[in-house]
Scaffold this motif. Sequence first.
Motif, PDB file in Angstrom:
ATOM      1  N   HIS A   1     -64.661   0.319 -47.889  1.00 46.31           N
ATOM      2  CA  HIS A   1     -64.864   0.922 -46.577  1.00 46.31           C
ATOM      3  C   HIS A   1     -64.143   0.101 -45.509  1.00 46.31           C
ATOM      4  O   HIS A   1     -63.758  -1.050 -45.729  1.00 46.31           O
ATOM      5  CB  HIS A   1     -66.362   1.042 -46.248  1.00 46.31           C
ATOM      6  CG  HIS A   1     -67.055  -0.267 -46.076  1.00 46.31           C
ATOM      7  ND1 HIS A   1     -67.972  -0.743 -46.968  1.00 46.31           N
ATOM      8  CD2 HIS A   1     -66.981  -1.201 -45.104  1.00 46.31           C
ATOM      9  CE1 HIS A   1     -68.420  -1.917 -46.569  1.00 46.31           C
ATOM     10  NE2 HIS A   1     -67.838  -2.219 -45.431  1.00 46.31           N
ATOM     11  N   TYR A   2     -63.960   0.721 -44.362  1.00 50.89           N
ATOM     12  CA  TYR A   2     -63.298   0.051 -43.239  1.00 50.89           C
ATOM     13  C   TYR A   2     -64.356  -0.674 -42.420  1.00 50.89           C
ATOM     14  O   TYR A   2     -65.417  -0.140 -42.123  1.00 50.89           O
ATOM     15  CB  TYR A   2     -62.559   1.059 -42.367  1.00 50.89           C
ATOM     16  CG  TYR A   2     -61.699   0.412 -41.289  1.00 50.89           C
ATOM     17  CD1 TYR A   2     -60.420  -0.046 -41.591  1.00 50.89           C
ATOM     18  CD2 TYR A   2     -62.173   0.247 -39.995  1.00 50.89           C
ATOM     19  CE1 TYR A   2     -59.626  -0.642 -40.619  1.00 50.89           C
ATOM     20  CE2 TYR A   2     -61.391  -0.347 -39.025  1.00 50.89           C
ATOM     21  CZ  TYR A   2     -60.121  -0.792 -39.337  1.00 50.89           C
ATOM     22  OH  TYR A   2     -59.341  -1.391 -38.377  1.00 50.89           O
ATOM     23  N   ASP A   3     -64.042  -1.939 -42.041  1.00 50.80           N
ATOM     24  CA  ASP A   3     -65.014  -2.743 -41.316  1.00 50.80           C
ATOM     25  C   ASP A   3     -64.281  -3.854 -40.574  1.00 50.80           C
ATOM     26  O   ASP A   3     -63.119  -4.150 -40.850  1.00 50.80           O
ATOM     27  CB  ASP A   3     -66.021  -3.344 -42.307  1.00 50.80           C
ATOM     28  CG  ASP A   3     -67.323  -3.773 -41.637  1.00 50.80           C
ATOM     29  OD1 ASP A   3     -67.432  -3.593 -40.409  1.00 50.80           O
ATOM     30  OD2 ASP A   3     -68.201  -4.282 -42.333  1.00 50.80           O
ATOM     31  N   ASN A   4     -64.959  -4.475 -39.622  1.00 48.96           N
ATOM     32  CA  ASN A   4     -64.453  -5.674 -38.955  1.00 48.96           C
ATOM     33  C   ASN A   4     -65.000  -6.894 -39.683  1.00 48.96           C
ATOM     34  O   ASN A   4     -66.210  -7.094 -39.751  1.00 48.96           O
ATOM     35  CB  ASN A   4     -64.893  -5.702 -37.481  1.00 48.96           C
ATOM     36  CG  ASN A   4     -64.145  -4.684 -36.654  1.00 48.96           C
ATOM     37  OD1 ASN A   4     -62.927  -4.578 -36.731  1.00 48.96           O
ATOM     38  ND2 ASN A   4     -64.870  -3.906 -35.870  1.00 48.96           N
ATOM     39  N   GLN A   5     -64.095  -7.716 -40.239  1.00 47.80           N
ATOM     40  CA  GLN A   5     -64.508  -8.887 -40.996  1.00 47.80           C
ATOM     41  C   GLN A   5     -63.623 -10.082 -40.638  1.00 47.80           C
ATOM     42  O   GLN A   5     -62.626  -9.944 -39.903  1.00 47.80           O
ATOM     43  CB  GLN A   5     -64.450  -8.612 -42.496  1.00 47.80           C
ATOM     44  CG  GLN A   5     -65.460  -7.594 -42.990  1.00 47.80           C
ATOM     45  CD  GLN A   5     -66.892  -8.058 -42.855  1.00 47.80           C
ATOM     46  OE1 GLN A   5     -67.170  -9.244 -42.638  1.00 47.80           O
ATOM     47  NE2 GLN A   5     -67.835  -7.125 -42.982  1.00 47.80           N
TER      48      GLN A   5
ATOM     49  N   GLY B   1     -60.030  -5.719 -38.036  1.00 50.99           N
ATOM     50  CA  GLY B   1     -60.349  -4.516 -38.789  1.00 50.99           C
ATOM     51  C   GLY B   1     -59.593  -4.483 -40.103  1.00 50.99           C
ATOM     52  O   GLY B   1     -58.400  -4.814 -40.146  1.00 50.99           O
TER      53      GLY B   1
ATOM     54  N   ASN C   1     -71.107  -9.219 -43.702  1.00 51.67           N
ATOM     55  CA  ASN C   1     -72.020  -8.097 -43.543  1.00 51.67           C
ATOM     56  C   ASN C   1     -73.073  -8.131 -44.644  1.00 51.67           C
ATOM     57  O   ASN C   1     -72.742  -8.031 -45.820  1.00 51.67           O
ATOM     58  CB  ASN C   1     -71.229  -6.782 -43.631  1.00 51.67           C
ATOM     59  CG  ASN C   1     -72.067  -5.593 -43.239  1.00 51.67           C
ATOM     60  OD1 ASN C   1     -73.279  -5.614 -43.380  1.00 51.67           O
ATOM     61  ND2 ASN C   1     -71.412  -4.557 -42.756  1.00 51.67           N
TER      62      ASN C   1
ATOM     63  N   LYS D   1     -72.623   1.439 -47.272  1.00 51.91           N
ATOM     64  CA  LYS D   1     -73.036   2.213 -46.110  1.00 51.91           C
ATOM     65  C   LYS D   1     -73.219   3.672 -46.515  1.00 51.91           C
ATOM     66  O   LYS D   1     -72.471   4.194 -47.335  1.00 51.91           O
ATOM     67  CB  LYS D   1     -71.970   2.112 -45.012  1.00 51.91           C
ATOM     68  CG  LYS D   1     -71.844   0.723 -44.424  1.00 51.91           C
ATOM     69  CD  LYS D   1     -70.779   0.722 -43.339  1.00 51.91           C
ATOM     70  CE  LYS D   1     -70.650  -0.662 -42.719  1.00 51.91           C
ATOM     71  NZ  LYS D   1     -69.602  -0.710 -41.673  1.00 51.91           N
TER      72      LYS D   1
END
Length: 324
Positions: free
Chosen positions: A232-236, A254, A302, A311
């Motif tokens: 999935h796409y996330d800010n890490q 991102g 996360n 998610k």
Amino acid sequence: MRLLMGKFLRMNCRIFPLVFFLVLLSSALHAQDANFKKEEDSLRLLSKRVYAVGSDADKLAANAGFSEFMHKVLQEPGIYAWPFDSLPGIGCLRAPDNAFRIFNWNVPLINGSSRYFGFILLPGKKGQAGSVIVLSDHSDSIADATTQILPASRWYGVLYYSILKNVWKKQTIYTLLAWDGYSAKSSRKIIDILTFNPAGVPSFGLPVFKTADGIKTRVIFEYSRSAVMTLHYDNQLLVTGKRPGGQLKTKKTGMIVVDRLIPADARLKGQFAYYVPAGDTYDGFIFRQGFWSLAEDVMVNNPSVKGKVEKPKPIEYNLLPSRK
């Protein structure tokens, strides 16, 4: 008395336009509600039949009827704005810029695999029908999907659950995240690319993925059917270097976060039906200068990812194969 009448008239001059606007809005919503509710109800009944029948032949026959009617409904003027929020097992995705919609579903087969179906809907001009593009699943006949650019007529069939948008040198690139119930023993997750030429003709795949094995047109991860893989796409956090004291320098950015897959046993290397997430190691794909570049050993903070709980997907597909 005149003063009171004046105040009353001034108040009503403000209230009456608002009331009139609300009445019009309510009427418009009611009219929209009446426009395609009947069609959606019919589609819902047809889609339920696809998953209610037993044999593969019966499912595919029921699906043909559903698909034909879906195609007809999508050609109706004004259908682009309709939400389609009560179709079980049918994914209705909208591009981040509202440039297109994807309608996507699978028919699970008895052997554990799936057949995939879908349409791309492009908006029409005001009062006119949009363009409907049929997605024809040819994944069984595509030898190396990671090197191919494919038209809609030779689509690599999957179930999409997320659409990302990037622009590079005036080209709009849509990145699609997807799941594939590949076989009874293994599943796949896919990162694909969708682009449109000036005439609105779509293509899937683009040589923009910088991986450890070279540049690919799409990325495919295969793993055990019993495992759960994060994609999935996330800010890490991305490690950018080290400080003088030895501490890591990081920057939040991102990215597409991916589980590092490893064989459950070292002797099973290369047998992807036995690959599972490492559990504590993650990689990422970061969009830079027109490429999705692989970044290894991403620092994922996360808790939902650490706990291996993905998610919630915005779409409820019929993912499980039928079993007698």
